[in-house]
Scaffold this active site. Structure first.
Site: not given
Length: 272
Positions: A2-3
């Site tokens: 996840p960014e």
DNA sequence: CGGACAACCTGGCGGC
DNA sequence: TGCCGCCAGGTTGTCC
């Protein structure tokens, strides 16, 4: 995994289920993910604290309690969601933290690869204090970006991944932003023209905003808190598209190379 | 200060 | 089907 867009989606997903709830108990089976406090103290200290606010800083999920901050980093394979406490445990074999809420629901942190991190601290700055600016914040201006860049002369892609330089960008959105700005990932930051710097500023925000609008990219592990996939993976311009035709220019074929030990995707025809 | 690289862990996938 | 090597969206610490 996840960014910024994925973490933002997680935060928006759990906020309605978590806001105002009181955490009654905490359970965990993987202590190495728990930072700054031992498991027994952790359970004792968090019990009884009410959730005041659920927010995001960089790739961190920040849950403000009455006396502490519960801060979670999903790293590569973390998932965070709220479900009825009685719901199937076996459905997700990677749950390592469970927080019992006061409405027969649980906040669960699942993490196949066990890289994720959970912090409980009264001092949020001890965890978040060294992060660079939020790229989607109004405070992050073009002038700000120019000034920060002027102090550096390193390779541009690794710089975008440096969370002290700018917070929240990961491998996917770095490649996507550089493509949108027509800049090759291996360029030196001090070789960028003023026009390129302006284009990169715009491209970073555009790539991240699109990711948020599509509720993240589900290539592998990432899921929204309701278990569904994001849609951003269907709209990548370069990431994971090696050998395929460029969507931006005529005739370009996306290439993949390794840069600073990270898979890096770009169009040799329209990125310079 | 910058860059290379290992380490933290496990699962999924392609190749044989 | 089984085994093996390789790859993975992140971050930190060490070494040169």
């Amino acid at each position: 995994m996840p960014e910024l867009p994925e973490v933002e989606t997680v935060v928006r997903g759990i906020r309605p289920a978590l806001g105002g709830r009181t955490i009654q108990a905490a359970w965990l089976d993987w202590a190495p993910s728990l930072m700054m406090i031992d498991p027994n103290s952790f359970a004792a200290r968090i019990a009884g604290q009410r959730v005041q606010e659920v927010s995001r800083r960089a790739k961190y999920i920040v849950i403000r309690l009455e006396a502490d901050y519960l801060i979670i980093h999903l790293k590569m394979t973390g998932r965070l969601y709220v479900v009825p406490a009685a719901s199937e445990h076996e459905a997700d074999r990677w749950v390592h933290f469970r927080f019992t809420l006061d409405n027969d629901h649980e906040l669960r942190f699942s993490d196949a690869r066990k890289f994720g991190r959970v912090y409980l601290t009264a001092d949020a700055d001890a965890v978040l204090g060294n992060l660079g600016p939020e790229p989607l914040s109004d405070d992050f201006t073009l002038a700000d970006f120019r000034a920060r860049l002027a102090k550096r002369k390193t390779v541009i892609k690794p710089l975008l991944l440096n969370q002290q330089f700018i917070a929240g960008i990961g491998n996917i959105y770095a490649d996507e932003a550089l493509h949108l700005a027509h800049i090759r990932p291996e360029r030196r930051s001090n070789s960028l023209s003023p026009t390129e710097i302006d284009a990169l500023y715009t491209a970073i925000r555009a790539a991240l905003e699109k990711g948020v609008a599509r509720q993240g990219a589900s290539i592998n592990w990432y899921r929204r808190p309701d278990g569904t996939r994001g849609a951003m993976q269907d709209e990548f311009m370069v990431y994971g598209r090696a050998g395929e035709a460029c969507h931006t220019c005529a005739g370009g074929i996306i290439e993949k190379m390794i840069l600073a030990q990270r898979g890096t995707h770009y169009c040799p025809n329209c990125q310079h």
